[in-house]
Design an enzyme around this catalytic site. Structure first.
Site, mmCIF file in Angstrom:
data_model
loop_
_atom_site.group_PDB
_atom_site.id
_atom_site.type_symbol
_atom_site.label_atom_id
_atom_site.label_comp_id
_atom_site.label_asym_id
_atom_site.label_seq_id
_atom_site.Cartn_x
_atom_site.Cartn_y
_atom_site.Cartn_z
ATOM 1 N N HIS A 104 0.838 -1.201 0.000
ATOM 2 C CA HIS A 104 0.000 0.000 0.000
ATOM 3 C C HIS A 104 0.875 1.254 0.000
ATOM 4 O O HIS A 104 1.893 1.322 0.685
ATOM 5 C CB HIS A 104 -0.912 -0.012 1.231
ATOM 6 C CG HIS A 104 -2.071 0.934 1.119
ATOM 7 N ND1 HIS A 104 -1.925 2.291 1.270
ATOM 8 C CD2 HIS A 104 -3.391 0.711 0.866
ATOM 9 C CE1 HIS A 104 -3.105 2.872 1.129
ATOM 10 N NE2 HIS A 104 -4.005 1.942 0.886
ATOM 11 N N ASN A 155 3.112 -13.583 -10.497
ATOM 12 C CA ASN A 155 2.257 -14.426 -9.660
ATOM 13 C C ASN A 155 0.854 -14.580 -10.276
ATOM 14 O O ASN A 155 0.463 -13.829 -11.177
ATOM 15 C CB ASN A 155 2.163 -13.809 -8.264
ATOM 16 C CG ASN A 155 1.567 -14.761 -7.253
ATOM 17 O OD1 ASN A 155 1.628 -15.982 -7.424
ATOM 18 N ND2 ASN A 155 0.992 -14.224 -6.197
ATOM 19 N N LYS A 156 0.153 -15.564 -9.756
ATOM 20 C CA LYS A 156 -1.216 -15.883 -10.190
ATOM 21 C C LYS A 156 -1.249 -16.248 -11.675
ATOM 22 O O LYS A 156 -2.210 -15.947 -12.391
ATOM 23 C CB LYS A 156 -2.166 -14.721 -9.879
ATOM 24 C CG LYS A 156 -2.137 -14.300 -8.399
ATOM 25 C CD LYS A 156 -3.093 -13.167 -8.093
ATOM 26 C CE LYS A 156 -2.967 -12.708 -6.643
ATOM 27 N NZ LYS A 156 -3.875 -11.605 -6.303
ATOM 28 N N SER A 543 32.757 30.958 22.507
ATOM 29 C CA SER A 543 33.677 30.731 21.376
ATOM 30 C C SER A 543 34.979 30.075 21.837
ATOM 31 O O SER A 543 36.032 30.703 21.835
ATOM 32 C CB SER A 543 33.968 32.038 20.643
ATOM 33 O OG SER A 543 34.227 33.114 21.514
#
Length: 638
Positions: A104, A155-156, A543
């Site tokens: 996502h 895939n698938k 300083s």
């Protein structure tokens, strides 16, 4: 803590051969089947505990493979991956660390996390949908974080009837994507993760495919160890301790590159201090040398001021040196809802060091659809990838990301919320010396009034009085008295107090040595402008270092302006007795680190224009001594 030890004998090494560890990360769009693929790998390699497998098996015997890696309840309820899920499995020859990263867009930041240390990125592509916007973005992220091998699991494939033609179409798209990413080729493997086709075992349903299964490919990837060269050493210091009765300091961290052993000369950055390693503890008595990836502690021959964020590198003559950078050209992925603009300020964490940084410019933004770059964007939005220039408040010891994935990477943090808002890789670190760097892209715009005419008309000669000394030495007290007396004499004077500057001009700076140096540089430039306008600027600054005060002096000398350095030399015992802000008390209790005079150095001016101690002194008389010096220099009339 151990000294150099004897290496194990050959039989001892052969008795326990080390198994290689391969790290891989999945990437791609939502519902492409990443979690199912991981579940299949775990299942078919026999890497699942019996009770875990039983927990995701239904009464009918069906195994919910995705649930094996979707560990959060919100993930199981929504059917998406939210966080990076790490899983472990093994083959006969290798151990695997597998990161299932979210698909996502909202969780793009986790893709950076999962892919940052991976050797292989497995890009999931749904055979029906083809390459999606998020697929392309994740592929770009994988190349951005330097993943050496990017492959695609189509895939698938069962849902397109194991079509060789459809696979060929997707392979062509992936080849085009590879060209756009500049990585040559993306190997595609047709898989059906739900049923196991070509994941671990070769499928009879794809006789037209002759390449490796996913596991076969992973088994064949050649892993290269980091370069074992002492000259490449990078050891970012994470922790400093004194564990032993001898009180010697141990410097602990994880070796990011190179090697280190007892007797090696080393250099500490950014200070540049040098020493020699006298002891090494790698939690392994058989080791006399530490290599990249190991967490170690070292002792040095010299007592050096080293703290978290410093980096120990090789001190050899042929050492490969990093850049002590103040400016970074980098590629970032922006991870916050609020867009990033030029001029924004963020905290930059690189290794063990955190500094403040300003976005100098937005150079380019990547279009996630076309992967083309848009030049000169006005902002970077959520999940945008772009090239930017950052200017840091203090030094970052950095390498190019292509040279070192540890010292070349960083994250950006929102200082108000402490949220991570960006992740980036360094393209080019650049050294910028405060006060001495020149700008080629701009020119100084002179006033139509020259200084002599201005000073003659106003009857006022400009100069800077710089009061330096320990905290609570009385600098500000003398500065206030001096300012009042000058104004009483109808001179225009203004007190530039270090604390006051931090309310505005330097509100982005902390109190690290680098931030202090930057604050002094800014005050030096401001005081020079005041002096040029005919104002007597009175700077009250601790300083502590010669180099920082020298920059302020050089700025004035280059502009032919008077710079008067006054050392308020009150001893630390008197300063601590006063302690109006409670700083010394906090430092003694260990609540405040880096206080000048306690655990940070103060370099006394060698030849100041004036020096005095405020202990028991009349402040008015001290202010008169400064006034007398101004009269003697012809800056004001007597």
């Amino acid at each position: 803590m151990t000294q150099a030890t004897t290496a194990p004998t050959a039989p001892e090494r052969d008795a326990a051969p080390r198994r290689q560890i391969l790290r891989l990360a999945t990437a791609g769009s939502v519902d492409d089947g990443k979690s199912t693929l991981i579940g299949r790998l775990l299942h078919d390699t026999g890497s699942l505990p019996t009770d875990h497998l039983a927990g995701v098996t239904s009464d009918d015997g069906d195994v919910d493979l995705a649930a094996l890696s979707d560990g959060l309840r919100a993930e199981r309820e929504q059917g998406i991956t939210i966080d990076v899920a790490y899983r472990f499995f093994a083959s006969d020859t290798r151990n695997y660390v597998l990161a299932d990263t979210p698909g996502h867009e909202r969780y793009t930041r986790n893709t950076f996390t999962g892919a940052s240390n991976a050797h292989v990125a497995v890009l999931l592509v749904d055979a029906r949908k083809g390459l999606q916007r998020q697929t392309r973005r994740h592929a770009r992220i994988a190349t951005l974080v330097g993943v050496p091998h990017v492959i695609a699991a189509v895939n698938k494939i069962d849902l397109v009837d194991f079509s060789a033609d459809r696979f060929a179409e997707l392979q062509a798209e992936l080849n085009e994507l590879a060209v756009q990413l500049g990585i040559g080729e993306i190997l595609a493997i047709p898989v059906a993760a739900k049923h196991g086709d070509n994941v671990v075992h070769r499928s009879d349903n794809t006789p037209w495919y002759t390449g490796p299964t996913l596991l076969e490919y992973l088994e064949s990837v050649e892993l290269q160890a980091p370069s074992p060269q002492a000259r490449e050493l990078r050891l970012p210091v994470q922790w400093v301790s004194r564990p032993g009765p001898d009180g010697k300091r141990n410097y602990t961290g994880r070796v990011a590159a190179g090697t280190v052993r007892v007797g090696d000369p080393v250099q500490v950055l950014p200070s540049g201090s040098r020493s020699v390693v006298t002891a090494l503890d790698a939690l392994d008595d058989t080791r006399d040398v530490a290599v990249a990836g190991l967490s170690i502690s070292v002792q040095l021959a010299d007592e050096i001021d080293i703290g978290r964020g410093d980096v120990i590198i090789s001190g050899a003559d042929d050492a490969h040196l990093p850049v002590a950078a103040r400016e970074l050209s980098a590629t970032v992925c922006w991870l916050a809802q609020a867009p990033l603009h030029a001029g924004d300020r963020v905290a930059l964490k690189q290794g063990t060091r955190t500094v403040r940084a300003t976005v100098q410019s937005l150079e380019r933004r990547l279009d996630p659809e076309s992967l083309l770059e848009v030049v000169g964007p006005t902002e970077l939005g959520l999940n945008d990838i772009g090239t930017i220039t950052l200017r840091t408040s203090s030094v970052v010891v950095a390498d190019r990301y292509t040279e070192n994935r540890d010292t070349g990477a960083f994250i950006l943090i929102d200082e108000s919320s402490n949220d991570t808002v960006g992740a980036g890789t360094i393209l080019e670190p650049r050294e910028v010396i405060p006060g001495k760097a020149t700008r080629n892209d701009i020119k100084w715009h002179p006033s139509s009034l020259n200084r002599t005419e201005r000073w003659a008309k106003t009857g006022q000669r400009g100069a800077t009085v710089w009061l330096t000394g320990l905290p609570a030495s009385g600098k500000s007290t003398v500065a206030v008295a001096l300012e009042r007396e000058l104004v009483n004499r109808t001179r225009v004077a203004y007190l530039v107090d270090g604390d006051n500057i931090r309310h505005g001009i330097s509100d982005d700076l902390g109190f690290s040595p680098g931030d202090r140096a930057e604050n002094i540089r800014r005050v030096g430039h401001l005081a020079r402008l005041f002096a040029d306008a005919g104002v007597i600027a009175i700077a009250s600054m601790v300083s502590p270092l010669h180099s920082d005060r020298a920059i302020a002096r050089e700025l004035h000398e280059a502009a032919d302006l008077d710079f008067i350095e006054v050392h308020v030399s009150t001893p630390v015992s008197e300063c601590e007795r006063r302690d109006p802000k409670g700083l010394y008390a906090r430092a003694r209790r260990g609540e405040l680190k880096g206080l000048t005079g306690v655990d940070a150095p103060y370099e006394k001016p060698v030849s100041p224009d004036l020096r005095f101690d405020t202990t028991g002194a009349d402040i008015g008389e001290l202010a008169e001594r400064v006034l007398a010096l101004l009269v003697g220099r012809g800056i004001i009339e007597g």
